[in-house]
Design an enzyme around this catalytic site. Structure first.
Site, PDB file in Angstrom:
ATOM      1  N   PRO A 159      34.640  36.580  34.712  1.00  0.00           N
ATOM      2  CA  PRO A 159      34.982  37.800  35.458  1.00  0.00           C
ATOM      3  C   PRO A 159      35.169  38.985  34.518  1.00  0.00           C
ATOM      4  O   PRO A 159      35.379  38.812  33.312  1.00  0.00           O
ATOM      5  CB  PRO A 159      36.300  37.430  36.156  1.00  0.00           C
ATOM      6  N   PRO A 160      35.119  40.190  35.047  1.00  0.00           N
ATOM      7  CA  PRO A 160      35.317  41.383  34.199  1.00  0.00           C
ATOM      8  C   PRO A 160      36.716  41.407  33.580  1.00  0.00           C
ATOM      9  O   PRO A 160      37.700  41.022  34.218  1.00  0.00           O
ATOM     10  CB  PRO A 160      35.113  42.551  35.179  1.00  0.00           C
TER      11      PRO A 160
ATOM     12  N   GLY B  82      37.595  39.264  28.301  1.00  0.00           N
ATOM     13  CA  GLY B  82      37.512  39.262  26.843  1.00  0.00           C
ATOM     14  C   GLY B  82      36.190  38.796  26.279  1.00  0.00           C
ATOM     15  O   GLY B  82      36.134  38.354  25.129  1.00  0.00           O
ATOM     16  N   LYS B  83      35.107  38.908  27.034  1.00  0.00           N
ATOM     17  CA  LYS B  83      33.796  38.464  26.527  1.00  0.00           C
ATOM     18  C   LYS B  83      33.335  39.345  25.366  1.00  0.00           C
ATOM     19  O   LYS B  83      32.913  38.852  24.312  1.00  0.00           O
ATOM     20  CB  LYS B  83      32.772  38.506  27.677  1.00  0.00           C
ATOM     21  N   THR B  84      33.410  40.657  25.549  1.00  0.00           N
ATOM     22  CA  THR B  84      32.998  41.568  24.480  1.00  0.00           C
ATOM     23  C   THR B  84      33.947  41.478  23.284  1.00  0.00           C
ATOM     24  O   THR B  84      33.522  41.597  22.132  1.00  0.00           O
ATOM     25  CB  THR B  84      32.949  43.008  25.014  1.00  0.00           C
TER      26      THR B  84
ATOM     27  N   HIS C  96      57.041  44.949  60.605  1.00  0.00           N
ATOM     28  CA  HIS C  96      55.776  44.370  60.145  1.00  0.00           C
ATOM     29  C   HIS C  96      55.979  43.614  58.829  1.00  0.00           C
ATOM     30  O   HIS C  96      55.566  42.447  58.701  1.00  0.00           O
ATOM     31  CB  HIS C  96      54.740  45.487  59.964  1.00  0.00           C
ATOM     32  N   GLU C  97      56.609  44.268  57.862  1.00  0.00           N
ATOM     33  CA  GLU C  97      56.830  43.613  56.576  1.00  0.00           C
ATOM     34  C   GLU C  97      57.846  42.489  56.691  1.00  0.00           C
ATOM     35  O   GLU C  97      57.727  41.464  56.001  1.00  0.00           O
ATOM     36  CB  GLU C  97      57.293  44.647  55.535  1.00  0.00           C
TER      37      GLU C  97
ATOM     38  N   HIS D  49      55.985  39.384  57.772  1.00  0.00           N
ATOM     39  CA  HIS D  49      55.343  38.689  56.645  1.00  0.00           C
ATOM     40  C   HIS D  49      56.372  37.851  55.888  1.00  0.00           C
ATOM     41  O   HIS D  49      56.119  36.671  55.569  1.00  0.00           O
ATOM     42  CB  HIS D  49      54.720  39.705  55.686  1.00  0.00           C
TER      43      HIS D  49
END
Length: 673
Positions: A229-230, A233-235, A451-452, A455
């Site tokens: 994924p972006p 740490g590939k670069t 609403h919250e 949840h």
């Protein structure tokens, strides 16, 4: 560096053109010589404009009037020199050699006095040698040729301006890092990523101690592909390889091969590998290789991507074709490995594919250690706590959290960065900027609070929902309120876990139905999350008994090119009905739970209206401890590993688990209203 040879064609062409058009080049067309009698005849006729007398060489230059010049040109039938505009001074029309200077001047005054109409003037100058007559024009034209060379070769070949690269357009744009320009990043600067770092370190060891492997008959791998994924740490891994390998390192992007001119991409690939082979052993790093490595023959109706395919073909040939036995390793990075061409991924080209995943808990702690070195921290900052507060964060996200915390601390005039600054930074990155001054009607604020609270209530009362961290009704970003959860870090998700999470996500709309007997548009993000999760259950994971153990997921990534669905219309109808049934069942379940605990829902909403932000401790005061919290109950772990003589291979594809987490696992971001 680029193996550019000098091209003599254009300098020779320029010189030929100048010789052809410049008849007076290098002092050509010298002034005609006349005697004294001829000069005085022309002077008496009124044709002489000026005369310059050189005492040291007993010679004078004669300049005619405009009328006399025009008559002389028309009589000779010649046109003006097209390069006369480049002459530094007017050229004499005639030159006259005189004997005695006093007699010459005396006769000049007599002729001028005998005819008042004559307005010839005289000047004195210093005589020029024949050598100077040649050198001065030569220097002028050498300067002009130098300017042409600079404009056509240096400026355009160096890429200056939109019209650059004309004469070096087929050359590689790779930047070379060698002993003259070293990268200071090493593997010590790469925190976490133990598995990926170990494999990449082995590549560096291949180049440093190649005989260690080749003497046993082994071959150095041709290519290493970093996938993930972006922001993982590939670069950064590639930079560490460049800093550790101590060999020439060529770095460029996949888009550097793309150009509007036909054949340029393939030419740049050839030039890149020619440079790398000349400096072997060497490493080539191509970032975002999917720009040229996309599968061939897909969606090519107009032939518009033929140039990209030609570039890919040349890359395939250079990596593994005839004459590719040089010690050059190709590293590449992408987050779209599913769309790469199969020929590029085969053994002999990219021999190794290294998956750089999102960091785990202990890896996030190591990443925090790296980024917190430059930050002045308060004594109460615990790196273990910060790592637990950032599940699903990539290395780039953690770096952003540290930087944002420092900015928040400076904004609040703190002498050091505190624990609360880091928590505010996490909230800022996930939810957006807090808007305390946003005007909200009391009725709307009450609806947001319920609403919250819905949840929070459902997530507290169902077993497999993610643990609640805090609930707020302070507007942040585009949301009017949010519930923060701390998702469990797991690799597998059961059906019950997905259903409980869907029920908790629908708790906001269910609370509105229970309290106000109507619903609002505030559950948009909730419905989007639940719908995607239900679609994944039915069409990807095979978790629906009515549809069966069938998955329509395409791991090759080629489904985007298909016009039709991989199932019939009858099956599509069943899928739609099953998705709707799953969502509606969980919604009705949420309504029942809230109706049975309406008094606790009211108490939680009232506390939320009073304090605007409530935490886990506030829910424990109302609901008590959760019966299935790890600290209260320890469930036995069943060993599900098969016996050695009964191997079972279960392939669990990584289906966008990190890039699109909301489709599969608990949301990394808060549930927003």
């Amino acid at each position: 560096m680029n193996n550019k040879g000098f091209n003599w064609f254009f300098p020779i062409a320029i010189v030929a053109l100048l010789l052809f058009f410049g008849s007076n080049f290098l002092g050509g067309d010298a002034a005609k010589s006349i005697d004294e009698d001829g000069f005085f005849r022309e002077m008496q006729a009124g044709k002489v404009q000026n005369i310059i007398i050189y005492k040291d060489i007993e010679k004078a230059d004669v300049f005619l009037t405009k009328e006399a010049k025009s008559a002389m040109v028309s009589k000779a039938g010649k046109e003006n020199n097209p390069l006369s505009a480049f002459e530094m001074a007017p050229k004499a029309d005639f030159s006259v050699k005189y004997g005695d200077l006093q007699l010459f001047l005396q006769k000049f005054e007599q002729v001028k006095a005998s005819n008042p109409v004559i307005k010839t003037t005289k000047d004195y100058g210093t005589g020029k040698s024949a050598l100077m007559d040649i050198l001065i024009p030569a220097l002028v034209w050498i300067s002009i040729l130098g300017l042409f060379y600079f404009l056509l070769f240096r400026k355009m070949g160096g890429g200056g301006g939109p019209g650059g690269q004309i004469f070096s357009i087929g050359k590689s744009k790779a930047k070379l890092f060698d002993e003259k320009e070293r990268i200071q990043v090493t593997f010590k600067d790469v925190a976490g990523l133990e598995g990926a770092k170990e494999e990449v370190q082995e590549v560096v060891d291949f180049l440093k101690n190649s005989e260690k492997y080749t003497k046993l008959g082994g071959k150095i791998p041709k290519g290493v592909l970093l996938v993930g994924p972006p922001g993982t740490g590939k670069t950064l891994l590639a930079k560490a390889v460049a800093g550790e390998a101590k060999v020439p390192f060529f770095s460029l992007s996949g888009s550097d091969f793309v150009e509007m001119f036909v054949g340029v991409g393939a030419s740049r690939v050839r030039d890149l590998f020619a440079q790398a082979k000349a400096k072997s052993p060497a490493i080539i790093f191509i970032d975002e290789i999917d720009a040229i490595g996309r599968a061939r023959g897909k969606n090519n109706f107009s032939g518009g991507n033929d140039e990209r395919e030609n570039t890919l073909n040349q890359l395939l040939t250079e990596m593994d074709g005839f004459g590719t036995d040089t010690n050059v390793i190709v590293m590449a990075a992408t987050n779209r490995a599913d769309i790469l061409d199969k020929a590029l991924m085969r053994a002999g080209r990219f021999d190794r594919s290294i998956y750089v995943d999102l960091p785990e808990l202990h890896e996030r702690r190591q990443i925090f250690d790296v980024h917190l070195k430059k930050i002045k921290l308060d004594d109460n900052v615990d790196r273990e706590f910060l790592a637990k507060q950032t599940p699903g964060f990539s290395g780039a996200d953690i770096a952003n959290v540290c930087n944002e915390a420092a900015l928040i601390a400076a904004r609040n005039n703190h002498t050091s960065v505190t624990k609360q600054d880091f928590l505010d930074a996490v909230d800022r990155i996930i939810g957006g900027l807090e808007k305390k001054n946003k005007a909200i009607k009391p009725s709307e604020k009450r609806r947001v609070a319920y609403h919250e609270a819905g949840h929070a209530t459902i997530s507290w009362l169902v077993e497999h929902a993610s643990p609640l961290l805090k609930v707020t009704i302070v507007p942040r970003g585009r949301s009017l309120g949010a519930a923060w959860y701390l998702p469990e870090e797991r690799q597998l998700t059961t059906t019950e876990q997905m259903l409980d999470e869907m029920c908790a996500t629908l708790g906001g709309r269910a609370a509105e139905q229970v309290i106000f007997n109507n619903i609002s548009t505030g559950a948009l993000s909730d419905l989007e999350t639940v719908t995607k999760r239900a679609q994944a259950m039915v069409t990807i994971y095979g978790l629906s008994p009515n549809i069966g153990n069938i998955s329509y997921y395409d791991s090759s990534g080629q489904s985007e090119y298909n016009f039709g669905k991989p199932y019939s219309e009858e099956t599509a109808t069943k899928i739609d009905a099953e998705i709707k049934s799953i969502i509606e069942n969980q919604y009705e379940r949420a309504v029942r739970i809230l109706a049975d605990n309406k008094d606790k829902l009211d108490a939680l909403a009232s506390k939320l209206l009073e304090k605007e932000v409530i935490f886990r401790e506030d829910l424990e005061e109302i609901f008590g401890k959760r019966a299935w919290d790890p600290e209260l109950t320890e469930k036995p772990v069943t060993n599900t590993i098969p016996e050695k003589d009964q191997p079972v291979v279960v392939e669990t594809p990584q289906i966008k688990e990190k890039e699109e987490e909301s489709e599969i696992q608990a949301p990394e971001s808060p549930t927003q209203l």
